[in-house]
Design a protein around this motif. Structure first.
Motif, short mmCIF file in Angstrom:
data_model
loop_
_atom_site.label_atom_id
_atom_site.label_comp_id
_atom_site.label_asym_id
_atom_site.label_seq_id
_atom_site.Cartn_x
_atom_site.Cartn_y
_atom_site.Cartn_z
N GLU A 66 -31.44 78.24 -9.99
CA GLU A 66 -30.91 77.11 -9.06
C GLU A 66 -29.56 77.21 -8.76
OE1 GLU A 66 -33.40 73.36 -11.10
OE2 GLU A 66 -31.34 73.48 -11.54
N LYS A 69 -29.81 79.38 -5.62
CA LYS A 69 -30.34 78.74 -4.52
C LYS A 69 -29.15 77.65 -4.01
CE LYS A 69 -33.36 77.32 -1.57
NZ LYS A 69 -34.14 78.35 -0.76
N ILE A 70 -28.62 77.12 -4.67
CA ILE A 70 -27.47 76.04 -4.27
C ILE A 70 -26.26 76.79 -3.40
CG2 ILE A 70 -25.56 74.46 -4.98
CD1 ILE A 70 -27.63 74.01 -7.26
N PRO A 73 -28.57 78.55 0.03
CA PRO A 73 -29.92 77.81 0.49
C PRO A 73 -30.81 78.48 1.36
CG PRO A 73 -27.69 77.01 1.06
CD PRO A 73 -27.46 78.12 0.36
N ALA A 117 -29.65 71.21 -11.60
CA ALA A 117 -29.10 71.10 -10.19
C ALA A 117 -28.63 69.66 -10.20
CB ALA A 117 -30.07 71.64 -9.21
N LEU A 285 -35.15 72.96 -3.90
CA LEU A 285 -34.33 71.73 -4.17
C LEU A 285 -34.10 71.14 -2.81
CD1 LEU A 285 -31.57 73.73 -6.29
CD2 LEU A 285 -32.85 72.23 -7.26
N ASP A 287 -32.23 68.94 0.35
CA ASP A 287 -30.95 69.42 0.95
C ASP A 287 -29.94 68.67 0.09
OD1 ASP A 287 -32.41 70.93 2.59
OD2 ASP A 287 -32.38 69.66 4.28
N ILE A 290 -28.64 70.18 -2.94
CA ILE A 290 -27.90 71.38 -2.49
C ILE A 290 -26.47 71.17 -2.16
CG2 ILE A 290 -27.87 73.49 -1.02
CD1 ILE A 290 -30.99 73.58 -1.53
N LYS A 294 -23.22 72.12 -4.30
CA LYS A 294 -22.59 73.05 -3.63
C LYS A 294 -21.22 73.09 -3.79
CE LYS A 294 -23.70 75.99 0.13
NZ LYS A 294 -23.35 77.13 0.63
#
Ligand code: 13P
Ligand code: SF4
Length: 304
Positions: A66, A69-70, A73, A117, A285, A287, A290, A294
């Motif tokens: 995760e 991914k963050i 993205p 997340a 995840l 938006d 994220i 982030k």
């Protein structure tokens, strides 16, 4: 014995997909040997932020994938084993953190990277075991009230190192709490010359027996640099394979060979192949999560 055919298959798929394979230091030996990059949570996050690959295959646990991914993205992030969770990360939820924040409205939230997340999205700053002490010293001023979730033992260690008090959570790592002072003492009796390296997720009595408290990559670096020829390793024993491989003249003893993180062992070469073949299991995840998570990760990466 490593299966050459499986390795060739992974190599071919990786090229076709423009994928990179990241693996944590606790992964099984075959996975470690096949990965493009091995590291701790911080190193893997940095790698995820820099790779040019379209796809990241994350051999580790869910919070790590995760995090990748963050950070990235626009990339597809795959975890080969969908049930590879981290019990400690699952000890805190966003709802519980929101409640805690209501009780301490002035407090800033520092979260360990071992969090879902959604918890990262509710946090001001993230840390890993490699940077927690430095980050607390640099990012907060003495008057700040700080919530630190979820690991109570890491919070205790960082508090002792920095002199800062935290509002901490009752989380812990099921593997690291199974390393007991008796285990370390017994290994010290058997290997009196050995240096003792432990992870800061260990309990205070274990850390008090150690020469160094280090992240997994911190242990790798220390082992390379030190003139000591023997080391007792107080963390998940999967790292001993890499320590031995990269330091052939030195001996490493797991403080407790049974303190295994079962989720870290669920990833196999066959699952990596499957993952690349059918693009499973993709980390999805929203938006909004994220965007908010982030900020806390980028805040951490700025402090390098
Ligand atoms: P490191 O970041 O030190 O590799 O630790 C991750 C982890 O999950 C420890 O249990
Ligand atoms: Fe989570 Fe502990 Fe496993 Fe690390 S070793 S992934 S903290 S359960």
């Amino acid at each position: 014995m490593i299966d050459k055919a499986l390795l060739e298959k992974i190599k071919k798929l990786k090229k076709e997909r423009n994928a990179v394979i990241l693996a944590h230091n606790y992964q099984i030996p075959e996975v470690q040997d096949m990965a493009d990059f091995l590291g701790d949570s911080l190193g893997l996050s940095i790698k995820a932020s820099k790779t040019k690959a379209d796809i990241i295959v994350f051999c580790g646990v869910k919070f790590m994938a995760e995090t990748a991914k963050i950070i990235s993205p626009g990339k597809k992030v795959l975890i080969p084993e969908k049930d590879a969770g981290c019990p400690m990360a699952d000890m805190i939820t966003a709802e519980a953190l929101i409640e805690l924040k209501k009780k301490h409205p002035e407090a800033k939230v520092l979260s360990y990277v071992n969090t879902p997340a959604e918890v990262k999205a509710e946090s001001d700053l993230l840390c890993t075991s490699a940077n927690a002490v430095e980050l607390v010293k640099k990012a907060f001023t003495p008057g700040d009230e700080i919530i630190f979730v979820p690991d109570k033992y890491l919070a205790d260690y960082v508090s002792r190192e920095t002199g800062r008090k935290f509002i901490s959570w009752n989380g812990y790592c099921t593997a690291h709490v199974s390393i007991l002072p008796e285990h370390v003492k017994e290994e010290k009796r058997l290997h009196p010359e050995a240096k003792v390296l432990v992870h800061p997720e260990c309990t205070r009595p274990v850390i008090d027996l150690a020469d160094e408290a280090l992240s997994t990559e911190g242990m790798m670096k220390f082992a390379k640099k030190t003139s000591a020829k023997e080391m007792i390793i107080g963390t998940e024993p999967g790292i001993v394979y890499r320590l031995k491989k990269e330091n052939p003249g030195k001996e490493f003893y797991a403080a407790n060979a049974s303190s295994v993180c079962r989720n870290m062992k669920k990833t196999t070469l066959n699952k990596v192949i499957r993952s690349l073949e059918i693009m499973q299991y993709e980390i999805i995840l929203s938006d909004d999560i994220i965007r908010r998570a982030k900020k806390s990760i980028e805040g951490m990466l700025k402090f390098r």
